[in-house]
Write an enzyme that holds these catalytic residues in place. Structure first.
Site, short mmCIF file in Angstrom:
data_model
loop_
_atom_site.label_atom_id
_atom_site.label_comp_id
_atom_site.label_asym_id
_atom_site.label_seq_id
_atom_site.Cartn_x
_atom_site.Cartn_y
_atom_site.Cartn_z
N HIS A 20 0.81 -1.22 0.00
CA HIS A 20 0.00 0.00 0.00
C HIS A 20 0.84 1.27 0.00
CE1 HIS A 20 -4.28 -1.27 0.71
NE2 HIS A 20 -3.64 -2.43 0.77
N ASP A 119 -4.57 6.74 2.22
CA ASP A 119 -5.00 5.43 1.75
C ASP A 119 -6.51 5.37 1.93
OD1 ASP A 119 -5.67 2.47 1.95
OD2 ASP A 119 -3.53 2.35 1.50
N THR A 141 -5.48 1.85 -3.93
CA THR A 141 -4.27 1.36 -4.60
C THR A 141 -4.53 0.15 -5.49
OG1 THR A 141 -3.71 -0.01 -2.67
CG2 THR A 141 -2.79 2.21 -2.75
N ASN A 354 -0.74 -4.49 -8.41
CA ASN A 354 0.43 -3.91 -9.07
C ASN A 354 0.99 -4.87 -10.11
OD1 ASN A 354 0.41 -1.52 -7.54
ND2 ASN A 354 1.53 -2.50 -5.88
N ASP A 374 -7.98 -9.07 -2.52
CA ASP A 374 -8.66 -8.86 -3.80
C ASP A 374 -8.15 -9.77 -4.91
OD1 ASP A 374 -6.15 -7.74 -4.08
OD2 ASP A 374 -6.84 -5.93 -5.09
#
EC number: 2.4.1.91
Length: 458
Positions: A20, A119, A141, A354, A374
């Protein structure tokens, strides 16, 4: 009031776990470059700041300053190997640790805070911003798909109920725009299953309820990846600003390649190598590592495997010697550069956000083995919504599931189609960060949000 005290001052509140803090700092550095007169105070735990702020980056930006906040761990307490313990202590320290950090940043700088960039997890920042009379800009993010799941948590719970059965686990979220491919079983823990009363699940639920209060919600993605979800979010939130992918929208950087990964890749044909990495946090269980190694040895496809040293004793006897002619195992690889290399033909990944973005910007299809958070939802989108990769048969590494996935990617017509699809997405991502692209325009809107912040006492 001095001119210095009137300077714009953005407090950045980072979540210090997982992946994060680094994307948030990357966004802050972009903003700092475009706003050299704006001060950014980056607040996180000492451990997180030590890892996130290498000395080169600290010295690169005069207007970005790290501040350490309390991690919530009682003095003298030893944290066990369970990462959830540290997270629990930190959540209990909120928001008082950040309030203390912001007070220190204001005292040292002589500049009152004009904006909170946080965040998105930190739902309480909406209350803080309201108390301070400043804008709140949360940064998600991950992708719009997982954000939509959290924004729509109450709708999902009402529609599907909170009890999973063998009959309903494959029920899809066709009642939420853009999530028709997603199964009930794909949702992150805390939305519909798991301990819904845990501090972490409650934090995410409150986040979804409070994001409509935000001045703008910034996403680490690009609109063209999830257009239907983006349209729906824009109806629910004040401003939705996709500003990625970061690897394309920021100035290119060259990471050290001490293991010689790129030189090794130079010796291989285009789209012929499997790159394997599960990020910096996850290590698959020993039986899956063993199965993956056996599949690689049997298939004889060229591979580059980024794996921490402590996991190597799991390898079958003689594995490293057997694969020396076509495989390379390293403890770390410069991932964005590896995925951009023309010889990479597939990315075997845990589906962290990412990693997915870097795979898209590299034009590399994926073999997905998600683990938590996720990642399962992301892998469903990769396979069934965007059609740029495949999930393993049975969801875990076995010798046969890995060999089957490799054969599909490299030898079947379906694999060719997946590669074509991700090349098209790569172009859309490139266009998004172009001079008139959607992410560029959204970043400019974010710049204006910050530039127009007023002194809370003016």
């Amino acid at each position: 009031m001095s001119d210095h005290s009137k300077a714009l001052h953005v407090a950045v509140l980072a979540f210090p776990f997982g992946s994060h803090a680094a994307p948030l700092l990357a966004l802050v550095c972009r903003l700092a470059t475009s706003n050299p007169t704006v001060r950014f105070s980056f607040l996180s735990t000492a451990q997180s700041n030590t890892h996130t702020f290498p000395s080169t980056r600290t010295n690169e930006f005069d207007n970005v300053r790290p501040y350490n906040v309390w991690d919530g761990v009682p003095e003298g307490h030893q944290i066990s190997g369970n990462p959830h313990v540290g997270t629990g202590f930190f959540l209990k320290a909120l928001p008082h640790n950040f309030k203390a950090g912001m007070a220190k940043a204001e005292e040292e700088s002589g500049a009152t805070i004009n904006c909170l960039l946080t965040d998105a997890f930190f739902w309480f920042a909406g209350d803080l911003a309201e108390e301070m009379g400043v804008p709140w800009v949360p940064y998600w993010t991950a992708g719009a798909c997982s954000l939509s799941a959290h924004v729509n948590t109450d709708v999902i719970r009402i529609t599907l109920g909170s009890t999973r059965t063998t009959q309903n686990t494959n029920q899809t979220l066709n009642f939420i725009p853009g999530l028709s491919a997603v199964h009930m079983n794909d949702l992150p823990g805390g939305v519909l299953h798991g301990d819904l009363e845990s501090p972490f699940a409650q934090m995410l639920h409150k986040m979804g309820l409070n994001l409509p209060r935000a001045t703008a919600v910034v996403l680490n993605s690009f609109e063209e990846l999830e257009p239907a979800i983006t349209t729906d979010l824009k109806l629910r939130l004040q401003k939705v600003l996709h500003v990625g992918p970061p690897s394309l929208s920021s100035s290119p950087t060259s990471s050290l390649d001490e293991s010689g990964c790129l030189l090794w890749l130079d010796k291989h044909e285009a789209a012929s190598v499997a790159y394997i990495s599960f990020g910096t946090i996850i290590t698959p269980p020993p039986n899956e590592l063993l199965a993956l190694a056996e599949a690689l040895r049997a298939s004889k496809i060229p591979f580059l495997w980024s794996l921490r040293d402590h996991s190597r004793p799991i390898f079958p006897e003689g594995f490293l010697e057997n694969v020396l002619a076509f495989g390379k195992v390293v403890s770390w690889a410069p991932q964005s550069q590896v995925l951009a290399h023309p010889s990479i033909g597939v990315f075997v990944t845990h589906c962290g956000w990412n990693s997915i973005l870097e795979s898209i910007t590299g034009g590399v299809p994926m073999i997905c083995r998600p683990f938590f958070g996720d990642q399962t939802l992301n892998s469903r989108m990769v396979q069934d919504a965007w059609r740029i990769g495949v999930r393993l048969d049975g969801g875990v590494f076995t010798k046969s599931s890995m060999m089957s996935a490799v054969e599909l990617i490299f030898s079947r017509e379906e694999g060719k189609k997946l590669r074509e699809n991700i090349i098209l997405l790569k172009q859309k991502a490139t266009d998004a960060v172009g001079a008139s692209g959607s992410s560029t325009e959204n970043f400019n809107v974010l710049l204006e949000v910050i530039k127009t912040c007023k002194h809370p006492k003016s």
